[in-house]
Design a protein around this motif. Structure first.
Motif, PDB file in Angstrom:
ATOM      1  N   PHE A 157      45.707  51.220  28.920  1.00 30.01           N
ATOM      2  CA  PHE A 157      45.765  50.069  28.021  1.00 30.01           C
ATOM      3  C   PHE A 157      44.465  49.863  27.241  1.00 30.01           C
ATOM      4  O   PHE A 157      44.357  48.914  26.466  1.00 30.01           O
ATOM      5  N   ALA A 158      43.495  50.732  27.418  1.00 28.62           N
ATOM      6  CA  ALA A 158      42.188  50.548  26.777  1.00 28.62           C
ATOM      7  C   ALA A 158      42.282  50.703  25.262  1.00 28.62           C
ATOM      8  O   ALA A 158      42.930  51.625  24.753  1.00 28.62           O
ATOM      9  N   ASN A 159      41.613  49.810  24.561  1.00 24.66           N
ATOM     10  CA  ASN A 159      41.501  49.901  23.103  1.00 24.66           C
ATOM     11  C   ASN A 159      40.151  50.562  22.797  1.00 24.66           C
ATOM     12  O   ASN A 159      39.122  49.885  22.728  1.00 24.66           O
ATOM     13  N   ARG A 160      40.178  51.857  22.576  1.00 23.01           N
ATOM     14  CA  ARG A 160      38.941  52.623  22.454  1.00 23.01           C
ATOM     15  C   ARG A 160      38.198  52.360  21.148  1.00 23.01           C
ATOM     16  O   ARG A 160      37.025  52.724  21.020  1.00 23.01           O
ATOM     17  N   LYS A 161      38.860  51.747  20.194  1.00 24.24           N
ATOM     18  CA  LYS A 161      38.210  51.456  18.918  1.00 24.24           C
ATOM     19  C   LYS A 161      37.494  50.112  18.933  1.00 24.24           C
ATOM     20  O   LYS A 161      36.715  49.817  18.034  1.00 24.24           O
ATOM     21  N   LYS A 162      37.748  49.303  19.953  1.00 24.78           N
ATOM     22  CA  LYS A 162      37.210  47.941  19.982  1.00 24.78           C
ATOM     23  C   LYS A 162      36.180  47.729  21.097  1.00 24.78           C
ATOM     24  O   LYS A 162      35.872  46.587  21.457  1.00 24.78           O
ATOM     25  N   ILE A 163      35.657  48.794  21.635  1.00 22.09           N
ATOM     26  CA  ILE A 163      34.628  48.676  22.678  1.00 22.09           C
ATOM     27  C   ILE A 163      33.376  48.030  22.069  1.00 22.09           C
ATOM     28  O   ILE A 163      33.034  48.283  20.914  1.00 22.09           O
ATOM     29  N   TYR A 164      32.684  47.222  22.863  1.00 19.47           N
ATOM     30  CA  TYR A 164      31.437  46.640  22.377  1.00 19.47           C
ATOM     31  C   TYR A 164      30.431  46.504  23.526  1.00 19.47           C
ATOM     32  O   TYR A 164      30.797  46.516  24.702  1.00 19.47           O
ATOM     33  N   VAL A 165      29.173  46.389  23.132  1.00 18.59           N
ATOM     34  CA  VAL A 165      28.069  46.263  24.094  1.00 18.59           C
ATOM     35  C   VAL A 165      27.440  44.888  23.924  1.00 18.59           C
ATOM     36  O   VAL A 165      27.046  44.511  22.811  1.00 18.59           O
ATOM     37  N   MET A 166      27.359  44.139  25.018  1.00 21.51           N
ATOM     38  CA  MET A 166      26.686  42.847  25.016  1.00 21.51           C
ATOM     39  C   MET A 166      25.229  43.071  25.434  1.00 21.51           C
ATOM     40  O   MET A 166      24.958  43.619  26.495  1.00 21.51           O
ATOM     41  N   ARG A 167      24.304  42.630  24.570  1.00 21.24           N
ATOM     42  CA  ARG A 167      22.879  42.873  24.831  1.00 21.24           C
ATOM     43  C   ARG A 167      22.073  41.632  24.465  1.00 21.24           C
ATOM     44  O   ARG A 167      22.315  40.991  23.438  1.00 21.24           O
ATOM     45  N   GLU A 168      21.098  41.319  25.307  1.00 23.55           N
ATOM     46  CA  GLU A 168      20.230  40.176  25.030  1.00 23.55           C
ATOM     47  C   GLU A 168      19.020  40.636  24.233  1.00 23.55           C
ATOM     48  O   GLU A 168      18.279  41.516  24.664  1.00 23.55           O
ATOM     49  N   GLU A 169      18.835  40.055  23.064  1.00 23.43           N
ATOM     50  CA  GLU A 169      17.705  40.373  22.194  1.00 23.43           C
ATOM     51  C   GLU A 169      16.994  39.080  21.817  1.00 23.43           C
ATOM     52  O   GLU A 169      17.586  38.182  21.217  1.00 23.43           O
ATOM     53  N   ASN A 170      15.718  38.986  22.192  1.00 25.36           N
ATOM     54  CA  ASN A 170      14.903  37.800  21.858  1.00 25.36           C
ATOM     55  C   ASN A 170      15.559  36.499  22.312  1.00 25.36           C
ATOM     56  O   ASN A 170      15.576  35.501  21.587  1.00 25.36           O
ATOM     57  N   GLY A 171      16.131  36.540  23.512  1.00 22.30           N
ATOM     58  CA  GLY A 171      16.738  35.341  24.059  1.00 22.30           C
ATOM     59  C   GLY A 171      18.133  35.048  23.554  1.00 22.30           C
ATOM     60  O   GLY A 171      18.747  34.062  23.977  1.00 22.30           O
ATOM     61  N   LYS A 172      18.644  35.880  22.660  1.00 19.83           N
ATOM     62  CA  LYS A 172      19.991  35.686  22.132  1.00 19.83           C
ATOM     63  C   LYS A 172      20.879  36.873  22.505  1.00 19.83           C
ATOM     64  O   LYS A 172      20.416  38.011  22.531  1.00 19.83           O
ATOM     65  N   GLU A 173      22.149  36.573  22.776  1.00 21.85           N
ATOM     66  CA  GLU A 173      23.086  37.633  23.145  1.00 21.85           C
ATOM     67  C   GLU A 173      23.757  38.186  21.892  1.00 21.85           C
ATOM     68  O   GLU A 173      24.303  37.433  21.080  1.00 21.85           O
TER      69      GLU A 173
END
Length: 204
Positions: A157-173
């Motif tokens: 069921f994975a949507n391989r085109k919509k993967i994303y990475v959550m990363r904290e940069e300078n205190g903001k996600e």
């Protein structure tokens, strides 16, 4: 009757003798003289050691002091003669210097190498439609593709085109998109996108 030796045989024998003498006179390589080889550092000399990392401590010509040790939750390691040594927060070279200075009370001219054998303190998190969601050790230079392979692949069921990475940069996600199909097809440089400690990869 004395048998004459051909001139060409005399020349060959003389050449072999000269080569053998030159080999005997050649200097002994440094490794055979007992000199210490060049000290190596971890793959990333700027890597900061953290709890749960595993370190290889090598003290030249001191096998009883050479060992692999885990970094405890309090950030320290245990070594003979020195007891507890602070490791977390230091680079491998900095820790090697600290151990060297402390060992001078017990060992003549200590030479210490510190190598990070296992990186367990820095992790990335993979969530969503993957076979094995969870936390994984961050390896030097690890890309998003390599991190996803650690999770055992995708579910149907994975949507391989919509993967994303959550990363904290300078205190903001921040939310960084990652198109798996483009990455594996070699389009652009998305395939070499590297992950950082604390990143969360989401596969919707």
């Amino acid at each position: 009757m004395v048998r004459k030796i051909p001139i060409w045989m005399v020349v060959v024998l003389a050449g072999v003798t000269t080569a053998a003498r030159a080999q005997d006179a050649a200097p002994i390589p440094a490794a055979q003289e007992g000199k210490r080889p060049a000290i190596s550092a971890s793959g990333n000399p700027h890597y900061v050691i953290g709890p749960q990392d595993v370190l290889d401590i090598d003290v030249w010509k001191e096998p009883e002091l050479t060992r692999s040790v885990p970094v405890r939750p309090d950030g320290k390691i245990s070594l003979p003669l020195l007891n507890d040594v602070q490791a977390a927060g230091l680079t491998p070279d900095q820790l090697a210097g600290e151990i060297t200075d402390s060992l001078k009370k017990f060992v003549t001219d200590p030479q210490v190498t510190v190598i990070v054998a296992e990186i367990n303190s820095q992790r990335v998190y993979i969530l969503g439609e993957v076979v094995r969601a969870g936390a994984y050790p961050l390896l030097p230079g690890m890309t998003v593709l390599q991190a996803l392979s650690s999770a055992g692949g995708f579910t149907p069921f994975a949507n391989r085109k919509k993967i994303y990475v959550m990363r904290e940069e300078n205190g903001k996600e921040e939310k960084l998109p990652f198109n798996y199909k483009s990455a594996v097809s070699g389009k652009g440089d998305v395939g070499v996108m590297q992950v950082e400690a604390g990143d969360t990869i989401v596969v919707p």
